[in-house]
Design a protein around this motif. Structure first.
Motif, short mmCIF file in Angstrom:
data_model
loop_
_atom_site.label_atom_id
_atom_site.label_comp_id
_atom_site.label_asym_id
_atom_site.label_seq_id
_atom_site.Cartn_x
_atom_site.Cartn_y
_atom_site.Cartn_z
N MET A 1 0.85 -1.18 0.00
CA MET A 1 0.00 0.00 0.00
C MET A 1 0.89 1.24 0.00
SD MET A 1 -3.30 0.42 2.40
CE MET A 1 -2.28 0.10 3.84
N ARG A 2 0.85 2.00 -1.11
CA ARG A 2 1.78 3.13 -1.22
C ARG A 2 1.20 4.37 -0.54
NH1 ARG A 2 2.43 2.83 -6.61
NH2 ARG A 2 1.84 5.00 -6.77
N ASP B 193 -5.97 -4.27 9.06
CA ASP B 193 -5.21 -3.86 7.87
C ASP B 193 -5.86 -4.34 6.57
OD1 ASP B 193 -3.33 -2.45 9.22
OD2 ASP B 193 -1.94 -4.13 9.45
N ASP B 194 -6.55 -5.51 6.65
CA ASP B 194 -7.17 -6.07 5.43
C ASP B 194 -8.07 -5.04 4.75
OD1 ASP B 194 -6.43 -7.85 7.31
OD2 ASP B 194 -8.21 -9.13 7.18
N TYR B 196 -7.84 -1.81 4.64
CA TYR B 196 -7.07 -0.84 3.87
C TYR B 196 -6.53 -1.50 2.60
CZ TYR B 196 -7.09 2.46 7.73
OH TYR B 196 -7.49 3.34 8.69
N GLU B 197 -6.05 -2.76 2.75
CA GLU B 197 -5.49 -3.44 1.59
C GLU B 197 -6.56 -3.67 0.54
OE1 GLU B 197 -3.50 -6.76 3.45
OE2 GLU B 197 -2.11 -5.30 4.35
N ALA B 198 -7.75 -4.11 0.99
CA ALA B 198 -8.85 -4.32 0.04
C ALA B 198 -9.19 -3.03 -0.68
CB ALA B 198 -10.08 -4.85 0.78
N ALA B 200 -7.19 -0.52 -1.19
CA ALA B 200 -6.09 -0.16 -2.08
C ALA B 200 -6.15 -0.96 -3.37
CB ALA B 200 -4.76 -0.38 -1.37
N ILE B 201 -6.51 -2.26 -3.24
CA ILE B 201 -6.63 -3.11 -4.43
C ILE B 201 -7.74 -2.57 -5.35
CG2 ILE B 201 -7.33 -5.42 -5.24
CD1 ILE B 201 -5.87 -6.46 -2.67
N TRP B 206 -5.18 7.62 -0.99
CA TRP B 206 -5.06 7.87 0.45
C TRP B 206 -6.31 8.58 0.98
CZ3 TRP B 206 -4.82 12.06 3.83
CH2 TRP B 206 -4.29 11.78 5.09
N ARG B 209 -9.32 6.28 1.01
CA ARG B 209 -9.24 5.29 2.09
C ARG B 209 -9.63 5.94 3.41
NH1 ARG B 209 -4.31 3.38 -0.42
NH2 ARG B 209 -3.06 4.46 1.12
#
Lengths: 279, 301
Positions: A1-2, B193-194, B196-198, B200-201, B206, B209
């Motif tokens: 995540m950047r 964290d998942d 945020y990762e989901a 981001a995918i 930013w 999110r």
């Protein structure tokens, strides 16, 4: 995540501004405590022109700071100690027993936290004054009265925090102890308390801080002999000269114990203070 | 043996119950009783002799044509404005601090500890320092604003007059924003964290999110935090008392100070109690409406 490229800049700008706002008064407290009187009376200087430790010596003479300090220390320590003891028992009951009235008890105790202090102040003042005349017990303007008042201030949060701590200790542990022949109290003393030590220390610090910083009741419920720091520190400002350097030195000295305690134990305190909000 | 098991939890909570009764619940009931008495200085030592006043204390307090009622209304409105601004700013500073603190960078632990110092400091020590900063002639604030930035021709007063309202807000925000920072940081740590990762995918940047994950996930934390901040700020006595001394400026006459003043200056405890009861009723009403409103919104979502 950047992270976006501007984030580090925004971070330093934002945190920098917050830091400036937060730390400037602390900087002034530190530097003014080592300035001579003329430097705190005239124009403000960011950097002290002369450095002196005199304020730290003089502050004990301008007002009876040592007595205020002793009063605060006695009141806060006793209140913290007793409040922790009472909170341990109550929290153990809430955490380990299911009994009728359990919910009402927790809700009532917690809700007293939200009521305005001014609401209790007048009646409590009257109760203490009248109990004093009726029974010959000195509660008004005495350290005892202040201790009783303060220990109930920290009690709700302490019970709440400790019940949370006890909940996180597996009941299998106290059941094992009870199989070995201890009663519920034995299990509390031998198993639960040792496991909850960090929580208990955090609660004690919290109770101490609450009592150490209280102003409203201290301003009404004390006289010259039982005065605590909360009211006593204002004594420097009623003289003809305002000894700002001594006030800052005294503020620094009275803050060190609680700030040090808070920072050392902040991790446990934070867990406890925020447990309810996060849950 | 069975009886002992049944009685044990009650024995354990007994000391706490007795103390809460003595210091909180009984005084509250007495306070409500006092508010119906004509309890002036003549009856302080023997207040059972005070004559019954019915609702007189209340009708004077809410009679906005009388001096007492008008000043109470003024104090109430000042407190509302003060509370809205202070809670809003404390929350805003707290969320900015907490979000910017996310991730790891050098100096994070030190900064975090420094940010918490105003909250750990005894109220009077922090607020007395501010009253030094806000002195007209020798304070840092006027030194920076007048001598260094030349924003004012004349040195303004900060602790009397209209400016005192803004001074009070600044000092209160300084004291209370670390608490919301603390609570919001703990809240952020509990977001998996998942999520945020989901996000981001799915291509969320930013800012997206922050809006789609962070703020909605913080809603339960915010619900409690804002309520606690509201109650603390609305009831705040310590900050104005230490900042202004015994006589608060008219423009910064918070409700707690106002009741304290009108009780201990006139020694009319009956009227002071009536005002306290009105304050409590108001707080209960706001809390109830707030909890119902925020819980319903949460259920709808």
């Amino acid at each position: 995540m950047r992270e976006p490229r501007w984030l580090p800049w925004a971070r330093w700008a934002g945190l920098g501004l917050l830091g400036l706002f937060t730390l400037t008064p602390l900087y002034v407290m530190l530097t003014s405590a080592i300035k001579p009187l003329r430097d705190v009376q005239g124009d403000f200087h960011w950097i002290p022109t002369t450095i002196t430790l005199r304020p730290f010596a003089d502050m004990w003479r301008t007002v009876p700071l040592a007595r205020y300090f002793a009063n605060s220390l006695i009141v806060s320590s006793v209140a913290a100690l007793v409040s922790v003891l009472i909170a341990i028992f109550a929290a153990y009951a809430i955490s380990r027993f299911r009994f009728p009235g359990r919910r009402i008890f927790s809700v009532t105790v917690l809700s007293t936290q939200m009521f305005p202090g001014i609401l209790f102040l007048l009646p409590l003042f009257m109760i203490y004054v009248n109990l004093g005349t009726a029974l010959g017990v000195e509660l008004y303007a005495s350290r005892t009265g202040l201790i009783i008042t303060y220990l109930t201030f920290s009690l709700p949060f302490s019970i709440w925090m400790l019940a949370g701590y006890f909940d996180s200790i597996p009941t299998a542990l106290d059941e094992a102890a009870q199989v070995d022949g201890s009663g519920p109290i034995g299990a509390l003393l031998r198993v639960v308390l040792p496991a909850a030590t960090p929580g208990i220390v955090a609660v004690a610090i919290y109770a101490f801080m609450t009592a150490w910083g209280e102003v409203l009741f201290a301003s009404v419920m004390t006289d010259e002999s039982s005065r605590t720091l909360a009211v006593g520190l204002q004594g420097y400002a009623t003289e003809n000269d305002v000894y700002w350097n001594q006030i800052m030195a005294a503020s620094l000295v009275v803050s060190v114990p609680v700030v040090a305690g808070f920072l050392l134990l902040q991790r446990y305190l934070v867990q406890g203070l925020t447990a309810g909000a996060v849950k | 043996m069975r009886l002992r098991r049944v009685a044990l939890p009650y024995l354990l909570i007994l000391p706490a119950v007795l103390l809460e009764l003595l210091v909180h619940l009984v005084p509250m009931l007495i306070g409500i009783g006092m508010s119906f008495l004509k309890l002036t200085q003549f009856f302080l030592r023997n207040w059972s002799a005070a004559p019954f006043a019915g609702l007189d204390n209340y009708s004077v307090a809410v009679d906005f044509d009388s001096a007492v009622g008008r000043s109470l209304l003024h104090s109430f409105l000042v407190t509302v404005a003060f509370t809205v601004l202070t809670v809003g700013l404390s929350w805003l500073f707290g969320i900015c601090g907490a979000v910017l603190m996310q991730g790891s960078f050098r100096g994070r632990a030190v900064l975090r500890a420094l940010f918490l110092v105003p909250y750990a400091l005894p109220v009077y020590a922090g607020v007395i320092t501010w009253s030094f900063l806000l002195q007209r002639d020798s304070g840092l604030v006027n030194h920076v604003l007048v001598d260094q930035l030349h924003l004012f021709g004349e040195r303004p007063f900060w602790l009397i007059g209209a400016n005192s309202f803004w001074s009070l807000i600044v000092v209160c925000v300084w004291r209370s924003w670390p608490f919301s920072f603390l609570v919001l940081m703990a809240g952020l740590q509990n977001i998996p964290d998942d999520l945020y990762e989901a996000a981001a995918i799915d291509g969320a940047g930013w800012g997206r999110r922050l809006r789609a994950v962070t703020l909605p996930m913080l809603r339960p934390v915010n619900q409690v935090l804002v309520l606690v901040l509201f109650l603390w700020t609305f009831n705040d006595f310590n900050t104005p008392y230490v900042l202004f001394g015994k006589s608060a400026p008219h423009e910064a006459d918070l409700i707690s100070i106002h009741i304290y003043q009108s009780s201990f200056v006139t020694w009319n405890f009956g009227s002071g109690s009536a005002m306290s009861v009105l304050l409590l009723l108001f707080l209960l009403l706001v809390t109830a409406v707030y909890l119902v409103a925020t819980s319903r919104r949460r259920n709808d979502a």
